[in-house]
Design a protein around this motif. Structure first.
Motif, mmCIF file in Angstrom:
data_model
loop_
_atom_site.group_PDB
_atom_site.id
_atom_site.type_symbol
_atom_site.label_atom_id
_atom_site.label_comp_id
_atom_site.label_asym_id
_atom_site.label_seq_id
_atom_site.Cartn_x
_atom_site.Cartn_y
_atom_site.Cartn_z
ATOM 1 N N PRO A 1 -7.490 -11.515 3.323
ATOM 2 C CA PRO A 1 -8.613 -10.668 2.918
ATOM 3 C C PRO A 1 -9.808 -11.479 2.449
ATOM 4 O O PRO A 1 -9.647 -12.526 1.814
ATOM 5 N N VAL A 2 -10.977 -10.972 2.773
ATOM 6 C CA VAL A 2 -12.215 -11.686 2.459
ATOM 7 C C VAL A 2 -12.899 -11.118 1.220
ATOM 8 O O VAL A 2 -13.380 -11.869 0.377
ATOM 9 N N ILE A 3 -12.940 -9.787 1.122
ATOM 10 C CA ILE A 3 -13.715 -9.165 0.044
ATOM 11 C C ILE A 3 -12.808 -8.589 -1.039
ATOM 12 O O ILE A 3 -12.987 -8.875 -2.217
ATOM 13 N N SER A 4 -11.852 -7.743 -0.623
ATOM 14 C CA SER A 4 -11.015 -7.065 -1.610
ATOM 15 C C SER A 4 -9.557 -7.134 -1.206
ATOM 16 O O SER A 4 -9.179 -6.611 -0.157
ATOM 17 N N ILE A 5 -8.741 -7.708 -2.038
ATOM 18 C CA ILE A 5 -7.332 -7.914 -1.693
ATOM 19 C C ILE A 5 -6.555 -6.599 -1.668
ATOM 20 O O ILE A 5 -5.475 -6.534 -1.072
ATOM 21 N N LEU A 6 -7.069 -5.557 -2.240
ATOM 22 C CA LEU A 6 -6.389 -4.263 -2.256
ATOM 23 C C LEU A 6 -7.041 -3.243 -1.306
ATOM 24 O O LEU A 6 -6.730 -2.058 -1.379
ATOM 25 N N ASP A 7 -7.885 -3.704 -0.423
ATOM 26 C CA ASP A 7 -8.528 -2.827 0.549
ATOM 27 C C ASP A 7 -7.706 -2.823 1.837
ATOM 28 O O ASP A 7 -7.564 -3.867 2.468
ATOM 29 N N PRO A 8 -7.172 -1.672 2.260
ATOM 30 C CA PRO A 8 -6.350 -1.664 3.474
ATOM 31 C C PRO A 8 -7.099 -2.114 4.725
ATOM 32 O O PRO A 8 -6.477 -2.620 5.671
ATOM 33 N N ASP A 9 -8.419 -1.958 4.737
ATOM 34 C CA ASP A 9 -9.202 -2.389 5.899
ATOM 35 C C ASP A 9 -9.203 -3.904 6.076
ATOM 36 O O ASP A 9 -9.595 -4.401 7.138
ATOM 37 N N GLU A 10 -8.768 -4.628 5.071
ATOM 38 C CA GLU A 10 -8.730 -6.095 5.146
ATOM 39 C C GLU A 10 -7.456 -6.612 5.814
ATOM 40 O O GLU A 10 -7.320 -7.806 6.016
ATOM 41 N N TYR A 11 -6.539 -5.707 6.157
ATOM 42 C CA TYR A 11 -5.229 -6.134 6.652
ATOM 43 C C TYR A 11 -5.001 -5.665 8.092
ATOM 44 O O TYR A 11 -5.265 -4.511 8.431
ATOM 45 N N SER A 12 -4.481 -6.581 8.902
ATOM 46 C CA SER A 12 -4.236 -6.256 10.306
ATOM 47 C C SER A 12 -2.748 -6.158 10.644
ATOM 48 O O SER A 12 -2.389 -5.567 11.653
ATOM 49 N N ALA A 13 -1.885 -6.726 9.834
ATOM 50 C CA ALA A 13 -0.442 -6.689 10.095
ATOM 51 C C ALA A 13 0.215 -5.749 9.102
ATOM 52 O O ALA A 13 0.034 -5.900 7.884
ATOM 53 N N TRP A 14 0.985 -4.794 9.643
ATOM 54 C CA TRP A 14 1.598 -3.755 8.828
ATOM 55 C C TRP A 14 3.061 -3.566 9.196
ATOM 56 O O TRP A 14 3.443 -3.712 10.358
ATOM 57 N N GLY A 15 3.849 -3.202 8.188
ATOM 58 C CA GLY A 15 5.216 -2.808 8.452
ATOM 59 C C GLY A 15 5.281 -1.330 8.813
ATOM 60 O O GLY A 15 4.263 -0.646 8.851
ATOM 61 N N GLN A 16 6.504 -0.856 9.032
ATOM 62 C CA GLN A 16 6.683 0.526 9.459
ATOM 63 C C GLN A 16 6.714 1.496 8.294
ATOM 64 O O GLN A 16 6.612 2.706 8.491
ATOM 65 N N GLY A 17 6.863 0.991 7.083
ATOM 66 C CA GLY A 17 6.856 1.824 5.896
ATOM 67 C C GLY A 17 8.247 2.200 5.422
ATOM 68 O O GLY A 17 9.204 2.236 6.198
ATOM 69 N N PHE B 1 0.854 -1.176 0.000
ATOM 70 C CA PHE B 1 0.000 0.000 0.000
ATOM 71 C C PHE B 1 0.897 1.235 0.000
ATOM 72 O O PHE B 1 2.074 1.158 0.327
ATOM 73 N N ARG B 2 0.310 2.365 -0.325
ATOM 74 C CA ARG B 2 1.058 3.610 -0.244
ATOM 75 C C ARG B 2 0.146 4.734 0.252
ATOM 76 O O ARG B 2 -1.069 4.679 0.077
ATOM 77 N N GLN B 3 0.801 5.698 0.869
ATOM 78 C CA GLN B 3 0.055 6.845 1.373
ATOM 79 C C GLN B 3 0.887 8.103 1.194
ATOM 80 O O GLN B 3 2.000 8.201 1.729
ATOM 81 N N ALA B 4 0.333 9.025 0.437
ATOM 82 C CA ALA B 4 0.972 10.320 0.236
ATOM 83 C C ALA B 4 0.395 11.309 1.244
ATOM 84 O O ALA B 4 -0.723 11.107 1.736
ATOM 85 N N PRO B 5 1.117 12.363 1.564
ATOM 86 C CA PRO B 5 0.622 13.349 2.536
ATOM 87 C C PRO B 5 -0.743 13.897 2.134
ATOM 88 O O PRO B 5 -0.946 14.294 0.987
ATOM 89 N N GLY B 6 -1.668 13.875 3.066
ATOM 90 C CA GLY B 6 -2.989 14.403 2.817
ATOM 91 C C GLY B 6 -3.905 13.490 2.032
ATOM 92 O O GLY B 6 -5.032 13.871 1.713
ATOM 93 N N LYS B 7 -3.438 12.299 1.719
ATOM 94 C CA LYS B 7 -4.251 11.366 0.942
ATOM 95 C C LYS B 7 -4.503 10.091 1.731
ATOM 96 O O LYS B 7 -3.783 9.772 2.676
ATOM 97 N N GLU B 8 -5.520 9.347 1.318
ATOM 98 C CA GLU B 8 -5.822 8.088 1.958
ATOM 99 C C GLU B 8 -4.830 7.010 1.509
ATOM 100 O O GLU B 8 -4.246 7.093 0.430
ATOM 101 N N ARG B 9 -4.697 6.018 2.367
ATOM 102 C CA ARG B 9 -3.855 4.881 2.004
ATOM 103 C C ARG B 9 -4.526 4.106 0.876
ATOM 104 O O ARG B 9 -5.728 3.822 0.942
#
Length: 124
Positions: free
Chosen positions: A101-117, A37-45
């Motif tokens: 992920p259950v519904i969408s493999i590219l939906d960040p809400d489907e993921y619980s484990a994250w790296g530091q970026g 995933f990616r997140q730019a300043p002021g934008k959603e992941r």
């Protein structure tokens, strides 16, 4: 608990390439997909690319199709994101994530484990 550690970010000029790596460790038996995933300043992941670990089936956001490639090395417990033809709009913090992920493999809400970026900056 799943631990994810990203590396490989940096600063490049437009048209350049970078390869991000994500090393996975811990209790991964419940994980069937890895994603970037990616997140730019002021934008959603936003989801960039994802892969089902058992089949290798890969999925991409329209904005990166043909330029980015997600891959995995099961022996090294590592997932990669090869990024070619980089554009200034690709500038963002990039995160690796893992889950089933259950519904969408590219939906960040489907993921619980994250790296530091890891930061990617593309200059024009």
């Amino acid at each position: 608990q799943v631990k994810l550690v990203e590396s490989g970010g940096g600063s490049v000029q437009a048209g350049g390439s970078l390869r991000l790596s994500c090393v996975v460790s811990g209790h991964t038996s419940g994980v069937n997909a890895m994603a970037w995933f990616r997140q730019a300043p002021g934008k959603e992941r936003e989801g960039v690319a994802a892969i089902y670990t058992a089949t290798g089936s890969a999925y991409y956001a329209d904005s990166v199709k043909g330029r980015f490639t997600i891959s995995q090395d099961n022996l090294k417990n590592t997932v990669y994101l090869q990024m070619n033809s980089l554009k200034p709009e690709d500038t963002a913090m990039y995160y690796c994530a893992a889950d089933s992920p259950v519904i969408s493999i590219l939906d960040p809400d489907e993921y619980s484990a994250w790296g530091q970026g890891t930061q990617v900056t593309v200059s024009s």
